[in-house]
Design an enzyme around this catalytic site. Structure first.
Site, short mmCIF file in Angstrom:
data_model
loop_
_atom_site.label_atom_id
_atom_site.label_comp_id
_atom_site.label_asym_id
_atom_site.label_seq_id
_atom_site.Cartn_x
_atom_site.Cartn_y
_atom_site.Cartn_z
N GLY A 148 0.82 -1.21 0.00
CA GLY A 148 0.00 0.00 0.00
C GLY A 148 0.85 1.26 0.00
N GLY A 176 8.49 31.16 6.59
CA GLY A 176 9.82 31.37 7.14
C GLY A 176 10.56 32.39 6.30
N TRP A 177 11.68 32.83 6.82
CA TRP A 177 12.40 33.94 6.20
C TRP A 177 12.63 33.73 4.70
CZ3 TRP A 177 13.82 38.70 7.77
CH2 TRP A 177 14.74 39.38 6.97
N GLU A 217 7.26 36.83 6.84
CA GLU A 217 8.19 37.83 7.40
C GLU A 217 8.56 38.82 6.30
OE1 GLU A 217 11.42 35.78 9.38
OE2 GLU A 217 10.08 34.16 9.92
N TYR A 285 13.89 37.51 19.38
CA TYR A 285 15.34 37.27 19.23
C TYR A 285 15.80 37.91 17.94
CZ TYR A 285 12.75 33.25 17.28
OH TYR A 285 11.83 32.44 16.65
N TRP A 424 13.42 28.56 18.83
CA TRP A 424 14.03 28.33 17.52
C TRP A 424 15.45 27.89 17.78
CZ3 TRP A 424 12.62 27.97 12.55
CH2 TRP A 424 13.66 27.92 11.59
#
Ligand SMILES: *[C@@H]1O[C@H](CO)[C@@H](O)[C@H](O)[C@H]1NC(C)=O
Ligand SMILES: *[C@@H]1O[C@H](CO)[C@@H](O)[C@H](O)[C@H]1NC(C)=O
Length: 471
Positions: A148, A176-177, A217, A285, A424
């Protein structure tokens, strides 16, 4: 996205860098907000500005943040109030970093954000970025002759962890960046947003996710901000529609990774977004780094009253901004770095520097588990709520969270009634007594102080036979 003139970030830690654009403007905005916020802080909470001891002892059971802002009205398992403990797991961690889902400290986590899926800018289709890592690699226990269609790779392992730890939710993190430039176009049209949401929910039902995390971002204008709100609205709708087809009606969560710098926050409609979000992962951060003129703290809690050059941003200013915009504190999850940012040939925070040197995976960035650098001493700035290591011989400073600072941040989360901690990223923590995740969870009151909210392990519509049959 960064303005021209900022260094092009690479894929890993920079994916979460606060954009260091327009340094002069940011500094001015910061100085203004520091001037406004700091005196207020001193008056309302003097013990935090001038703590007597850097180390935060095990906190007594503070009242846990109430989870009264859940948009969930559709069932799902039981929920108890408590703190969230959220870690990004990056799908490239299985290579050089040799960090697999099996290595995650799941007893101390409520959420894993699986990074990153990408978006096709023309169509809005959301897709996985490394199918070998995500769904294909076989590890011990994976058979080569199952019949399968079956799920392997990181996502099989994460589903195994979920079935053994029913409080562990896994959210697919999109963007994400590096991929953020792909949001603008699809978010701007009804068709693009529908395609985005439909394909993201398809991934959720096929791969067994508990929700979605959007990392754009950053929107750079009021128009783009409104497109992000519309995208979140569409996603919320599609998640709810899918949930209603399931017998157990799970509440699939929707979160964002969100900036701490005023420059980016100005372009965002926080109240507009908030109504669709379960919580905010505040990227507190990358406040300082190789793009700056002086060495600085990258994740300080407060502006330094004595050395303002060392603190171009602060966590507290960002948290106050979100709360002033109407975000309930219990929905703000404080992001913390599991890495340090280096500055060479410097006298320390606030002083000029020259170069950042090599790093663990990229120049100037060191995994927390490799810190402090050999021959360095760890230092702690009470007023800024910041820590770093310094080597007087090489005159190298690395800004990162030490154990005492991580515990103080946990106390800050408790005192401000925030919704927990985020990191992170998971591969860079230490194991054992110096784990920052472990220390923060311990300072919250141990795993029992974490929010309990059952995950979903029923995916009847997945194309994978083994996931449908309960692995
Ligand atoms: C399963 O595959 C392995 C090789 O990976 C092989 O040695 C074994 O005989 C196979 N078993 C069956 C039942 O086909
Ligand atoms: C979880 O956190 C506790 C402290 O609350 C720590 O003692 C323990 O080692 C951590 N577990 C893992 C697997 O990291």
């Amino acid at each position: 996205m960064p303005s021209s003139g900022t260094p092009r970030p690479s894929r890993s830690t920079r994916s979460f860098r606060s954009t260091p654009v327009l340094i002069v403007t940011s500094l001015a905005v910061f100085l203004l907000s520091a001037a406004v916020l700091l005196p207020r802080y001193i008056f309302t909470n003097p013990t935090q500005v001038l703590p007597t001891s850097p180390a935060i002892p095990n906190s007594p059971q503070h009242p846990l943040p109430e989870d009264n802002h859940q948009p969930n009205t559709m069932g799902g398992g039981p929920i108890t109030p408590g703190y969230r403990s959220v870690a990004y797991f990056v799908n490239w961690a299985i290579y050089g970093r040799k960090h697999r889902p099996q290595d995650l400290p799941v007893q101390n986590l409520t959420h894993i954000l699986y990074a990153f899926a990408n978006v096709r800018p023309e169509s809005g289709e959301v897709y996985l970025t490394d199918t070998w890592a995500d769904t294909d690699i076989h590890w011990e226990g994976d058979s080569w002759n199952d019949s399968g269609t079956n799920l392997y790779g990181c996502l099989k392992q994460l589903n195994i962890l979920k079935s053994r730890n029913r409080n562990l939710k896994v959210l697919l993190s999109i963007g994400g960046w590096t991929y953020s430039s792909n949001f603008r176009q699809p978010a701007s049209t009804h068709e693009g947003r529908e395609n985005f949401a439909r394909t993201a929910v398809d991934l959720l039902k096929n791969m067994g996710f508990d929700g979605l995390d959007i990392d754009w971002e950053y929107p750079s204008s009021p128009t783009e901000a409104s497109h992000l709100v519309a995208l979140l609205s569409t996603l919320r709708h599609h998640l709810d529609v899918y949930s209603q087809t399931l017998p157990h009606r799970p509440h699939f969560e929707l979160t964002v990774a969100s900036p701490a710098g005023m420059h980016n926050l100005q372009n965002m409609d926080l109240p507009g977004m908030d109504q669709y979000l379960d919580f905010w992962n505040l990227m507190a951060y990358d406040f300082a780094g190789s793009w700056d003129q002086t060495a600085g703290h990258q994740a300080n809690l407060f502006p330094s009253p004595y050395n303002p050059q060392s603190t171009p941003f602060s966590t507290d200013a960002a948290v106050n901004h979100y709360i002033n915009q109407g975000v309930h504190p219990s929905k703000i999850v404080l992001g913390m770095p599991l890495y340090g940012r280096a500055f060479q040939q410097t006298d320390g925070p606030g002083a000029p520097y020259s170069g950042v040197g090599e790093g663990t995976w990229e120049n100037g960035v060191h995994d927390y588990k490799k810190l402090p650098l050999e021959g360095s001493e760890e230092r702690y700035d009470d007023h800024a709520g910041a820590s770093y290591c310094y080597h007087p011989g090489t005159r190298t400073m690395v800004s990162y969270d030490t154990v005492p600072l991580a515990r103080r941040k946990a106390q800050y989360v408790v005192d401000r009634g925030l919704g927990g901690g985020m990191w992170w990223e998971s591969s860079a923590d230490k194991e054992g007594p110096e784990s920052l995740i472990g220390n923060v969870v311990d300072a919250f009151g141990g795993p029992g102080a974490l929010q309990y909210k059952e995950n979903s392990i029923t995916y009847p519509d997945t194309k994978y036979d083994n996931l449908r049959n309960g692995l």
